[in-house]
Write a protein that holds these residues in place. Structure first.
Motif, PDB file in Angstrom:
ATOM      1  N   LEU A 167       5.996 -11.818 -40.721  1.00 54.10           N
ATOM      2  CA  LEU A 167       6.255 -13.174 -41.202  1.00 54.10           C
ATOM      3  C   LEU A 167       7.203 -13.144 -42.403  1.00 54.10           C
ATOM      4  O   LEU A 167       8.133 -13.960 -42.503  1.00 54.10           O
ATOM      5  N   LEU A 168       6.976 -12.208 -43.315  1.00 55.65           N
ATOM      6  CA  LEU A 168       7.845 -12.088 -44.481  1.00 55.65           C
ATOM      7  C   LEU A 168       9.247 -11.671 -44.072  1.00 55.65           C
ATOM      8  O   LEU A 168      10.241 -12.190 -44.597  1.00 55.65           O
ATOM      9  N   ASP A 169       9.352 -10.738 -43.121  1.00 57.12           N
ATOM     10  CA  ASP A 169      10.667 -10.316 -42.644  1.00 57.12           C
ATOM     11  C   ASP A 169      11.425 -11.486 -42.031  1.00 57.12           C
ATOM     12  O   ASP A 169      12.626 -11.661 -42.276  1.00 57.12           O
ATOM     13  N   SER A 216      10.968 -13.871 -31.787  1.00 59.21           N
ATOM     14  CA  SER A 216       9.516 -13.763 -31.940  1.00 59.21           C
ATOM     15  C   SER A 216       8.859 -15.116 -32.189  1.00 59.21           C
ATOM     16  O   SER A 216       9.492 -16.064 -32.645  1.00 59.21           O
ATOM     17  N   TYR A 217       7.560 -15.166 -31.890  1.00 59.18           N
ATOM     18  CA  TYR A 217       6.798 -16.400 -32.019  1.00 59.18           C
ATOM     19  C   TYR A 217       6.557 -16.807 -33.468  1.00 59.18           C
ATOM     20  O   TYR A 217       6.053 -17.905 -33.720  1.00 59.18           O
ATOM     21  N   GLU A 218       6.906 -15.935 -34.428  1.00 57.94           N
ATOM     22  CA  GLU A 218       6.742 -16.294 -35.829  1.00 57.94           C
ATOM     23  C   GLU A 218       7.600 -17.495 -36.216  1.00 57.94           C
ATOM     24  O   GLU A 218       7.363 -18.140 -37.231  1.00 57.94           O
ATOM     25  N   ALA A 275       8.459 -23.360 -37.731  1.00 56.68           N
ATOM     26  CA  ALA A 275       9.713 -24.010 -38.115  1.00 56.68           C
ATOM     27  C   ALA A 275      10.256 -24.855 -36.976  1.00 56.68           C
ATOM     28  O   ALA A 275      10.791 -25.951 -37.191  1.00 56.68           O
ATOM     29  N   ILE A 276      10.122 -24.383 -35.742  1.00 50.26           N
ATOM     30  CA  ILE A 276      10.609 -25.135 -34.585  1.00 50.26           C
ATOM     31  C   ILE A 276       9.773 -26.390 -34.382  1.00 50.26           C
ATOM     32  O   ILE A 276      10.306 -27.477 -34.121  1.00 50.26           O
ATOM     33  N   MET A 277       8.459 -26.269 -34.514  1.00 49.74           N
ATOM     34  CA  MET A 277       7.598 -27.444 -34.365  1.00 49.74           C
ATOM     35  C   MET A 277       7.904 -28.475 -35.447  1.00 49.74           C
ATOM     36  O   MET A 277       7.881 -29.680 -35.196  1.00 49.74           O
ATOM     37  N   GLU A 278       8.209 -27.999 -36.642  1.00 51.14           N
ATOM     38  CA  GLU A 278       8.597 -28.909 -37.723  1.00 51.14           C
ATOM     39  C   GLU A 278       9.888 -29.639 -37.369  1.00 51.14           C
ATOM     40  O   GLU A 278      10.020 -30.848 -37.599  1.00 51.14           O
ATOM     41  N   ALA A 279      10.859 -28.905 -36.777  1.00 48.88           N
ATOM     42  CA  ALA A 279      12.131 -29.516 -36.396  1.00 48.88           C
ATOM     43  C   ALA A 279      11.934 -30.577 -35.318  1.00 48.88           C
ATOM     44  O   ALA A 279      12.513 -31.674 -35.383  1.00 48.88           O
ATOM     45  N   SER A 329       9.475 -13.962 -21.403  1.00 45.63           N
ATOM     46  CA  SER A 329       8.149 -13.819 -22.008  1.00 45.63           C
ATOM     47  C   SER A 329       7.769 -12.352 -22.122  1.00 45.63           C
ATOM     48  O   SER A 329       8.505 -11.464 -21.671  1.00 45.63           O
ATOM     49  N   PRO A 330       6.584 -12.068 -22.692  1.00 43.77           N
ATOM     50  CA  PRO A 330       6.107 -10.680 -22.736  1.00 43.77           C
ATOM     51  C   PRO A 330       5.961 -10.054 -21.356  1.00 43.77           C
ATOM     52  O   PRO A 330       5.870  -8.833 -21.234  1.00 43.77           O
ATOM     53  N   HIS A 331       5.933 -10.886 -20.299  1.00 43.54           N
ATOM     54  CA  HIS A 331       5.868 -10.350 -18.933  1.00 43.54           C
ATOM     55  C   HIS A 331       7.172  -9.666 -18.550  1.00 43.54           C
ATOM     56  O   HIS A 331       7.183  -8.699 -17.784  1.00 43.54           O
ATOM     57  N   GLU A 332       8.292 -10.176 -19.119  1.00 47.67           N
ATOM     58  CA  GLU A 332       9.605  -9.600 -18.794  1.00 47.67           C
ATOM     59  C   GLU A 332      10.070  -8.534 -19.781  1.00 47.67           C
ATOM     60  O   GLU A 332      10.866  -7.671 -19.429  1.00 47.67           O
ATOM     61  N   THR A 333       9.619  -8.613 -21.029  1.00 49.16           N
ATOM     62  CA  THR A 333      10.086  -7.673 -22.045  1.00 49.16           C
ATOM     63  C   THR A 333       9.008  -7.455 -23.093  1.00 49.16           C
ATOM     64  O   THR A 333       8.233  -8.355 -23.391  1.00 49.16           O
ATOM     65  N   SER A 334       8.999  -6.252 -23.638  1.00 50.87           N
ATOM     66  CA  SER A 334       8.052  -5.948 -24.719  1.00 50.87           C
ATOM     67  C   SER A 334       8.691  -6.134 -26.082  1.00 50.87           C
ATOM     68  O   SER A 334       8.032  -5.944 -27.106  1.00 50.87           O
ATOM     69  N   ASP A 335       9.976  -6.500 -26.112  1.00 52.53           N
ATOM     70  CA  ASP A 335      10.705  -6.686 -27.368  1.00 52.53           C
ATOM     71  C   ASP A 335      10.638  -8.157 -27.780  1.00 52.53           C
ATOM     72  O   ASP A 335      11.263  -9.008 -27.150  1.00 52.53           O
ATOM     73  N   PRO A 336       9.897  -8.494 -28.846  1.00 50.81           N
ATOM     74  CA  PRO A 336       9.784  -9.896 -29.269  1.00 50.81           C
ATOM     75  C   PRO A 336      11.135 -10.542 -29.574  1.00 50.81           C
ATOM     76  O   PRO A 336      11.272 -11.766 -29.458  1.00 50.81           O
ATOM     77  N   ASN A 337      12.118  -9.759 -29.964  1.00 48.80           N
ATOM     78  CA  ASN A 337      13.431 -10.326 -30.275  1.00 48.80           C
ATOM     79  C   ASN A 337      14.127 -10.877 -29.038  1.00 48.80           C
ATOM     80  O   ASN A 337      15.083 -11.645 -29.154  1.00 48.80           O
ATOM     81  N   GLU A 338      13.647 -10.503 -27.845  1.00 50.22           N
ATOM     82  CA  GLU A 338      14.256 -10.968 -26.605  1.00 50.22           C
ATOM     83  C   GLU A 338      13.527 -12.160 -25.993  1.00 50.22           C
ATOM     84  O   GLU A 338      13.948 -12.693 -24.975  1.00 50.22           O
ATOM     85  N   PHE A 339      12.415 -12.589 -26.605  1.00 51.50           N
ATOM     86  CA  PHE A 339      11.682 -13.732 -26.075  1.00 51.50           C
ATOM     87  C   PHE A 339      12.547 -14.994 -26.136  1.00 51.50           C
ATOM     88  O   PHE A 339      13.301 -15.196 -27.093  1.00 51.50           O
ATOM     89  N   VAL A 340      12.410 -15.842 -25.113  1.00 52.99           N
ATOM     90  CA  VAL A 340      13.043 -17.164 -25.120  1.00 52.99           C
ATOM     91  C   VAL A 340      11.973 -18.169 -24.704  1.00 52.99           C
ATOM     92  O   VAL A 340      11.485 -18.134 -23.570  1.00 52.99           O
ATOM     93  N   THR A 341      11.599 -19.037 -25.619  1.00 48.71           N
ATOM     94  CA  THR A 341      10.511 -19.988 -25.397  1.00 48.71           C
ATOM     95  C   THR A 341      11.003 -21.393 -25.702  1.00 48.71           C
ATOM     96  O   THR A 341      11.620 -21.631 -26.747  1.00 48.71           O
ATOM     97  N   GLU A 342      10.728 -22.310 -24.791  1.00 53.58           N
ATOM     98  CA  GLU A 342      11.095 -23.715 -25.009  1.00 53.58           C
ATOM     99  C   GLU A 342       9.850 -24.492 -25.427  1.00 53.58           C
ATOM    100  O   GLU A 342       8.871 -24.558 -24.679  1.00 53.58           O
ATOM    101  N   VAL A 343       9.895 -25.043 -26.618  1.00 52.63           N
ATOM    102  CA  VAL A 343       8.776 -25.809 -27.160  1.00 52.63           C
ATOM    103  C   VAL A 343       8.970 -27.267 -26.791  1.00 52.63           C
ATOM    104  O   VAL A 343       9.982 -27.875 -27.138  1.00 52.63           O
ATOM    105  N   CYS A 344       8.000 -27.843 -26.066  1.00 56.12           N
ATOM    106  CA  CYS A 344       8.160 -29.193 -25.513  1.00 56.12           C
ATOM    107  C   CYS A 344       7.040 -30.120 -25.980  1.00 56.12           C
ATOM    108  O   CYS A 344       5.855 -29.773 -25.878  1.00 56.12           O
TER     109      CYS A 344
END
Length: 272
Positions: A102-104, A218-220, A224-228, A251-266
């Motif tokens: 979170l700090l990073d 990452s999901y961290e 900020a996205i929910m605030e936006a 998602s984590p099903h496709e990759t273990s690297d959090p930097n590659e996650f793509v999530t749409e918040v709806c």
């Protein structure tokens, strides 16, 4: 017998701490001179001092150390205490690693230009779509994966044909944030018609209009996205109209690297 100063040097425990150990009953002198008050220790008490230091280095508090010393020679009981501390420290390590992430993330965002920190919020409408759905109460939000596992296990022999595009989503039905016993539904859009299973229901999902934003990484970033999104909804004359959901494009099903996650918040919305 050893004077307290000599015992301190040999045990590598300060005189001040030896006096404290005496007060709480961890190591008591074998003799205290009634006239001078000098404390004397036996050489056979050195192993106890070493054990106390070792246990302190492992993270045990003095109260726990006092309990452990009573069963130090019983290997099974000692091992039980050590395993419990090991599990406790592993959980603390996990929590610390999460806080460091979170700090990073916060520091990385501060290093970026203000424009790059903004999340684009869009208004879109998803048409009716046919989906395999599974809704259950789970211990907490982090356990969402168990729902996907059940869905995949119960439909493994069906040969599901993914819709185009295929949306894999999680809907959060609770009217408030909950720390336990959360009501979550996972959905995967598919083509064709299929029979229900013990837990998976195939339904036609209704059309829905949402305010959405993409989280890349990452999901961290989620707060900020929910605030936006919330700010956009308020600023543009909309109101919330149903439970929020996430679409997992990567998602984590496709990759273990959090930097590659793509999530749409709806967030489903409607005009005020």
């Amino acid at each position: 017998m050893l004077k307290i100063g000599d015992f301190s040097k040999l045990s590598r425990v300060s005189i001040r701490m030896l006096r404290h150990y005496d007060e709480i009953g961890l190591i008591t002198p074998i003799r205290v001179d009634p006239d001078s008050g000098y404390r004397y220790y036996g050489e056979d008490q050195l192993p106890t001092a070493f054990r106390i230091t070792a246990l302190k280095d492992m993270g045990f508090g003095l109260a726990a150390i006092g309990e452990i010393l009573t069963c130090y020679e019983e290997k099974d009981l000692l091992a039980r205490h050590l395993r419990l501390k090991q599990a406790e420290l592993r959980e603390l390590s996990r929590q610390t690693a999460y806080r460091l992430r979170l700090l990073d993330t916060a520091l990385e965002r501060l290093r970026k230009d203000d424009e790059t920190m903004k999340y684009d919020v869009t208004l879109k409408t998803f048409p009716e779509r046919y989906a395999a759905t599974l809704r259950m109460h789970i211990p907490n939000y982090e356990q969402e994966g168990m729902l996907w596992n059940i869905l995949m296990e119960e439909t493994a022999q069906m040969g599901l044909i993914p819709d185009d595009p295929c949306y894999c989503s999680a809907v959060f039905h609770d009217k408030e944030y909950k720390e336990a016993d959360v009501d979550v539904e996972v959905q995967q859009t598919v083509k064709g018609k299929y029979p229900d299973t013990s837990h998976v229901k195939f339904v036609t999902l209704p059309e829905v209009t949402v305010a959405s934003a993409i989280c890349k990484g990452s999901y961290e970033q989620m707060p900020a996205i929910m605030e936006a999104v919330t700010g956009w909804v308020t600023a543009n004359g909309y109101t919330f109209d149903g439970p929020a959901f996430n679409i997992y494009h990567v998602s984590p099903h496709e990759t273990s690297d959090p930097n590659e996650f793509v999530t749409e918040v709806c967030y489903p919305v409607k005009k005020k």
